[in-house]
Design an enzyme around this catalytic site. Structure first.
Site, mmCIF file in Angstrom:
data_model
loop_
_atom_site.group_PDB
_atom_site.id
_atom_site.type_symbol
_atom_site.label_atom_id
_atom_site.label_comp_id
_atom_site.label_asym_id
_atom_site.label_seq_id
_atom_site.Cartn_x
_atom_site.Cartn_y
_atom_site.Cartn_z
ATOM 1 N N HIS A 269 0.812 -1.230 0.000
ATOM 2 C CA HIS A 269 0.000 0.000 0.000
ATOM 3 C C HIS A 269 0.847 1.282 0.000
ATOM 4 C CE1 HIS A 269 -3.699 2.240 0.683
ATOM 5 N NE2 HIS A 269 -3.000 3.016 1.490
ATOM 6 N N ASP A 271 0.741 5.075 -0.442
ATOM 7 C CA ASP A 271 -0.092 6.272 -0.586
ATOM 8 C C ASP A 271 0.556 7.178 -1.630
ATOM 9 O OD1 ASP A 271 -2.316 5.920 1.320
ATOM 10 O OD2 ASP A 271 -0.676 5.657 2.737
ATOM 11 N N ASP A 381 -8.016 1.509 1.827
ATOM 12 C CA ASP A 381 -7.792 2.624 2.761
ATOM 13 C C ASP A 381 -8.499 3.898 2.336
ATOM 14 O OD1 ASP A 381 -6.678 4.188 4.762
ATOM 15 O OD2 ASP A 381 -4.875 4.625 3.631
ATOM 16 N N HIS A 586 -6.675 9.267 -2.027
ATOM 17 C CA HIS A 586 -7.408 9.233 -0.750
ATOM 18 C C HIS A 586 -6.719 9.902 0.443
ATOM 19 C CE1 HIS A 586 -5.347 5.169 -0.446
ATOM 20 N NE2 HIS A 586 -5.046 5.696 0.725
HETATM 21 ZN ZN LIG Z 1 -3.684 4.932 2.104
#
Ligand SMILES: [Zn+2]
Length: 1092
Positions: A269, A271, A381, A586
């Site tokens: 993951h 970001d 997420d 996000h």
């Molecule tokens: Zn995230």
């Protein structure tokens, strides 16, 4: 060892502590199992010689540039600094002869992130230094030769931790001068047997603690570990084998056929921006995915998934060789591109069309470069999931949904793990949330036990998905996790675990699960409710960009059809949509990133909004042809283009520098000249002749007409005056609004047609409340429920009449906020043509942990309020009977929210806000927040925004609130023209219209992907009922079919001549019509093939 001496069952706790000490570093590491990590080490000269070149400022230079620089000698202990700087370390490595025949690794820990490069410029592997989630070893040789040559490697050191550079904690705003010491740089020979023993003992320890304490396996795990400790002697390699033999029997016991099945998938993951900027993400991707390529080679059973097409595209541009290696691993099925979207976007704030574009861009990218289409929408997420997602997913070729975030709810525990999610329109998608409640797991035994214990639907489906691997630049799974999976994949006492493609999990569940339960409607996230409001400028730019792109696409389609030689700017529009979609990531659009990120998004939005304005201008100029004025001064009129799908009559403001002649009311706030635009057709044009007397109005210096306002403009005038108490009253033929002289609040709104007062006695609207806004932990993320209890009303200091009419009447209201360092100034206005009361605001904002809300209390009784969402509306309660209702104390709405009872309602519209709350008959809108982490300067400074109240007869579904909200956000497009020459443009009627169904909204008109001879029209049913509509177009449609979001044919559609009786159908009988049927809240895409 004397077995008769063991009384483990009588001193369980002591044995557990003994085991803990035996595998831990710290006090006993010189005599316990930690002594068996490495066989040998070598450091310093002549084995390793280091040099460094530091890139200037925050530059991130390429390998080719860096290696040509001068490298100054350094050694362990060197400190890399400041934050965000980059340092290239040149390492000359000589493997000692005594390491021959053994595996050799480089251990490099610079307390931050780094990439290992070959001296030929190939990125080899990412490293993560520091104290947790470390990845510090790089394999130099699986079996070193007797005479290894001197080799050179480069290490690109990035001065940030995995989670950025937070000053006091990871969420705090970054420390500009963080220091990263080079703690370790050495060659090691790993003790393979020793490391395996440590792994086995760690598993035994976790099982002895985590399993049911009465179970034989918990006891046996502890006893086996105790035997191993007794067999081990530090420094004696043979004793390691003896210790492992002591536990072999335990690990030989397999699981039963009825065991829970875990499908394990590695991931990392990343970001796309958060506590670091986009440019660092580009390197995090390369570091992490390069690290995985090596593991995929070493562990053929292993599967790794990565999402977000944008991340792949960055890699493709910046690291082409690495990208090719990933493509090769994708072919073998080990590296799995997943998710189907451009980035893992926020799902609260983006528009319906933006969500569609996320999939269109994402799926097309994955198909083009990997030959696959994602079946799973991958969104571990994101902070809440709109009720239209199931339909949009289905229309974009995905059928399975993965998320995890709802396990963070802080009021109600979400009751399902594996369930069928039913969207607004009834579309259903199989949804799973990992019971381990994490997407960055580390294959801990506790997680595997939780996969059963916390599985809420295990009665229906005895399997679960498990996402493991360090996230956010940590490189994903490490070797120890993969070793552990080999050890425990089929072990009595634990669920079975297999490496698998997520599709395999979902397909199996879909086939075999019985009686799965359903969840209808939005997956509301009971946390992070501040993300509808934080970083106001970003949200405003996003709204503007979404609508500007809508205009640009529609206008370009029209211009291509109507203006000779105009080419649809497909490549530029794709570029701009990618940027808008990127910023919907996000942590970006929700407002939860560091300040650096928003400096980047400001630049991106400036590019997007400037470029889109240029595209709109080019299209309208092409449409106007010869009539386009060479300069504003030369113009004699204004060409107006209505990009909404229905006719509009309204007052428009023309910049003061617009066409001369005629004269209109001049607006006090900005000097703009006001005029009436009457019945501008939907998706069509009109020209206002500035020189004609009809455009002039009395009371102005140049008017020579004796006609009344109504006779000249076709509309009854609006006026403003002070009543006997000094309150400002605005009045047109629709409503009378009274603004209190003392408070600036709306103390009366009288509907003249309905003869109805909308403000209850003693209550008011336009009430500003400054709430304390210090949440429990996640500063930029959360508005907490207790913040609703503590606030101060902010009365106005000054209320004056600003515009007296006759086209627009307004009051100017000035409100000091808080202790006076912040100020709000607003113009409350009413035009002659609408009952809509507008509030145009300017705020200078300098608060600390405060939230400014504006509220309106209406004399309306309703248990539910209606909120605009993607391609439809959603209802939420106005009361708090249950904790589920209470949890929705702050909710997301798009262009409007509406409070209606039988026969009447009022909507609260906005042009860039998303945080609504309705309690009883009071509806409020969150305007600004003042969080301090992770951006210490979040939202400080000047803001402009607009909101409006729109009273309407009938309940919401009988109203035209949806259209009004579009109009509030989509002004008529203006172009100064030669009025006489522009008539031909204006006279041709609408280019598109929707007949027969007022509930159907024409949302998007664009050229088809890769084929601008085809036009894509997207419409949706917005009130929640069946509808039959006719799409009428003046474009030369040869054929039509229905399509999905990926623009593939889904069903036939028939093009017929437009019915002559259709009032707004194209002139001269050359219109085309397509009959369409809609289910409630259905999104329908029509693809028209134009005649050559
Ligand atoms: Zn995230």
């Amino acid at each position: 060892m004397d077995k008769s001496m063991s009384y483990v069952q009588k001193h369980r706790a002591i044995t557990k502590s003994r085991l803990a000490n035996f595998v831990s570093d710290g006090q006993w590491e010189d005599v316990n199992a930690r002594t068996a990590i490495n066989e040998a080490c070598a450091s310093g000269k002549p084995h390793i010689e280091l040099g460094v070149w530091s890139a200037p400022g925050q530059e991130r230079p390429a390998f080719e540039h860096a290696v040509q620089q001068q490298f100054a000698p350094i050694d362990v202990g060197h400190v890399f600094t400041p934050s965000w700087s980059t340092h290239w370390v040149r390492a000359a490595i000589q493997i000692p002869k005594e390491f021959a025949g053994k595996p050799v690794r480089l251990e490099f820990d610079a307390s931050c992130e780094a990439m290992v490069w070959s001296d030929a410029g190939e990125p080899l592997q990412g490293l993560t230094g520091g104290n947790s989630q470390r990845r510090c070893e790089f394999t130099l040789a699986d079996r070193a030769g007797a005479d290894e040559p001197l080799r050179v490697l480069y290490l690109e050191v990035a001065c940030n931790g995995m989670f950025g550079n937070g000053l006091s904690n990871f969420l705090a705003a970054p420390d500009a001068n963080r220091k990263f010491p080079l703690k370790t740089m050495r060659l090691v020979v790993p003790n393979v047997e020793g490391r395996a023993l440590i792994e086995e003992l760690a598993v035994l320890r976790a099982m002895s603690n985590g399993l049911d304490q009465d179970s034989p396996r918990a006891w046996h795990a502890l006893a086996a570990a105790n035997d191993a400790i007794n067999a081990f002697t530090a420094g004696d390699q043979k004793s390691i084998a003896a210790a492992r033999a002591a536990v072999a029997g335990f690990f030989a016991a397999k699981g039963g056929d009825g065991n829970h099945q875990v499908y394990a998938i590695g991931n990392c993951h990343i970001d796309t921006a958060w506590l670091w900027p986009y440019d660092e993400t580009k390197r995090k991707i390369a570091r992490s995915w390069a690290a995985q390529l090596d593991l995929l080679d070493r562990y053929p059973e292993y599967r790794f998934a990565a999402s977000q097409a944008q991340q792949f595209e960055w890699l493709q541009e910046l690291y082409p060789r690495l990208f090719e290696r990933i493509q090769a691993k994708a072919k073998t099925g080990q590296f799995i591109p997943i998710g189907g979207t451009w980035i893992e976007m926020d799902c609260n704030v983006p528009s319906g069309e933006a969500l569609a574009r996320q999939f269109l861009l994402g799926q097309r990218y994955f198909e083009r470069h990997f030959g696959v289409r994602a079946k799973v929408f991958w969104l571990p997420d994101t902070f809440g999931y709109s009720s239209q997602i199931p339909q949009i997913m289905r229309l974009a070729g995905t059928e399975y949904f993965y998320t995890q975030k709802l396990s963070w709810n802080n009021i109600n525990k979400f009751p399902h793990t594996t369930f069928r999610w039913i969207g607004l329109d009834g579309s259903t998608v199989l949804t799973h949330m990992s019971p381990a409640e994490t997407y960055t797991a580390d294959v801990s035994i506790g997680d595997l036990i939780d996969s059963i214990k916390k599985h809420k639907d295990v009665v229906y489906s005895n399997e679960s998905l498990y996402l493991y691997g360090h996230g956010d630049g940590g490189g994903g799974p490490c070797e120890d996790m993969l070793e552990r999976l080999r050890l425990v994949g089929d072990l009595d006492g634990l669920p079975r675990v297999k490496h698998a493609h997520p599709n395999e999990f979902y397909e199996h569940v879909d086939r075999t699960a019985r009686d799965l339960v359903s969840w209808k409607g939005e997956l509301y996230f009971e946390l992070h409710r501040g993300t509808y409001t934080t970083q106001a400028a970003t949200k405003k730019c996003n709204r503007q960009a979404e609508f500007a792109l809508r205009d640009a696409e529609l206008l370009s389609v029209i211009a291509q059809s109507a203006a000779r030689g105009f080419a649809y700017p497909a490549a530029e529009l794709e570029r701009l949509w990618k940027l808008v979609c990127l910023n919907q990531f996000h942590d970006v659009l929700p407002g939860t990133s560091i300040e650096m990120v928003y400096k980047d998004t400001d630049k991106i939005y400036a590019d997007v909004l400037g470029s889109v304005a240029g595209l709109k201008q080019s299209a309208v100029v092409a449409l106007a042809g010869h009539a386009a004025a060479q300069s504003p001064d030369a113009a004699t009129g204004v060409l107006l283009v209505n990009t909404t799908g229905w006719p509009r009559t309204e007052v428009v403001a023309v910049p003061a520098a617009g066409p001369a002649g005629g004269s209109w009311q001049t607006r006090a706030s900005d000097g703009a000249r006001l005029m009436v635009a009457a019945a501008v057709p939907g998706c069509g044009t009109a020209v206002v002749d500035a020189t004609s007397t009809a455009a002039a109005i009395p009371g102005s210096s140049t008017s020579s007409s004796d006609l009344s306002v109504e006779e000249q403009t076709g509309v009854a005038p609006v006026g403003a005056f002070e009543d006997k108490d000094g309150n400002v009253v605005l009045e047109n033929i629709y409503v009378t609004a009274k603004i209190s002289k003392s408070s600036g609040q709306l103390v009366s709104l009288w509907d003249r047609r309905a003869e109805r007062e909308l403000v209850p006695p003693g209550r008011a609207g336009n009430v500003f409340r400054l709430h304390d806004d210090a949440p429990l932990y996640w500063d930029a993320w959360d508005i907490e429920i207790y913040s609703m209890e503590k606030f101060a009303e902010q009365p106005a200091a000054e209320v004056t009449v600003a515009d007296a009419g006759p086209l627009v009447a307004s009051a100017c209201v000035q409100v000091p906020i808080g202790k006076g360092s912040s100020r709000l100034k607003q113009w409350v206005s009413l035009s002659a043509t609408s009952p809509r009361l507008n509030f145009d605001c300017e705020v200078d904002w300098h608060e600390n942990r405060k939230c400014l809300k504006v509220g309106f209390t209406w004399d309306i009784h309703s248990d539910y309020a209606t909120y605009d969402t993607q391609f439809g509306v959603v209802q939420r309660p106005t009361h708090r009977n249950t904790t589920w209702e209470m949890a929705k104390f702050e909710v997301c709405g798009h262009k409007f929210a509406d409070l209606s009872e039988y026969g009447y309602g009022v909507a609260l519209l906005n042009d860039c806000k998303y945080g609504y709350a309705t309690l009883g008959s009071t509806m409020s809108l969150s305007l600004l927040r003042a969080s301090k982490a992770p951006d210490a300067n979040c939202d400080m400074g000047r803001h402009t925004f607009r909101y409006a109240v729109y009273p309407h007869a009938g309940t919401f579904t009988e109203s035209d609130v949806v259209r009004e909200a579009y109009q509030f956000n989509v002004p008529l497009v203006q172009l100064p023209v030669d009025a006489a020459g522009a008539g031909a443009v204006a006279g041709a009627g609408p280019f598109f219209s929707v007949e027969g169904a007022p509930s159907v909204v024409l949302d998007t008109v664009k050229a088809a992907e890769g084929d601008s001879r085809c036009v894509v029209v997207r419409l949706y049913e917005t009130y929640g009922g069946h509808a039959r509509a006719t799409l009428v177009t003046r474009l030369p449609a040869a054929s039509a079919h229905l399509a999905n979001i990926l623009e593939e044919r889904t069903a036939d559609a028939k093009v017929v001549a437009a019915p002559a009786a259709t009032a707004t159908a194209a002139a001269a009988g050359d219109g085309h019509a397509i009959e369409l049927a809609f289910k409630p809240f259905e999104v329908v895409t029509v693809k028209l093939e134009l005649k050559a």
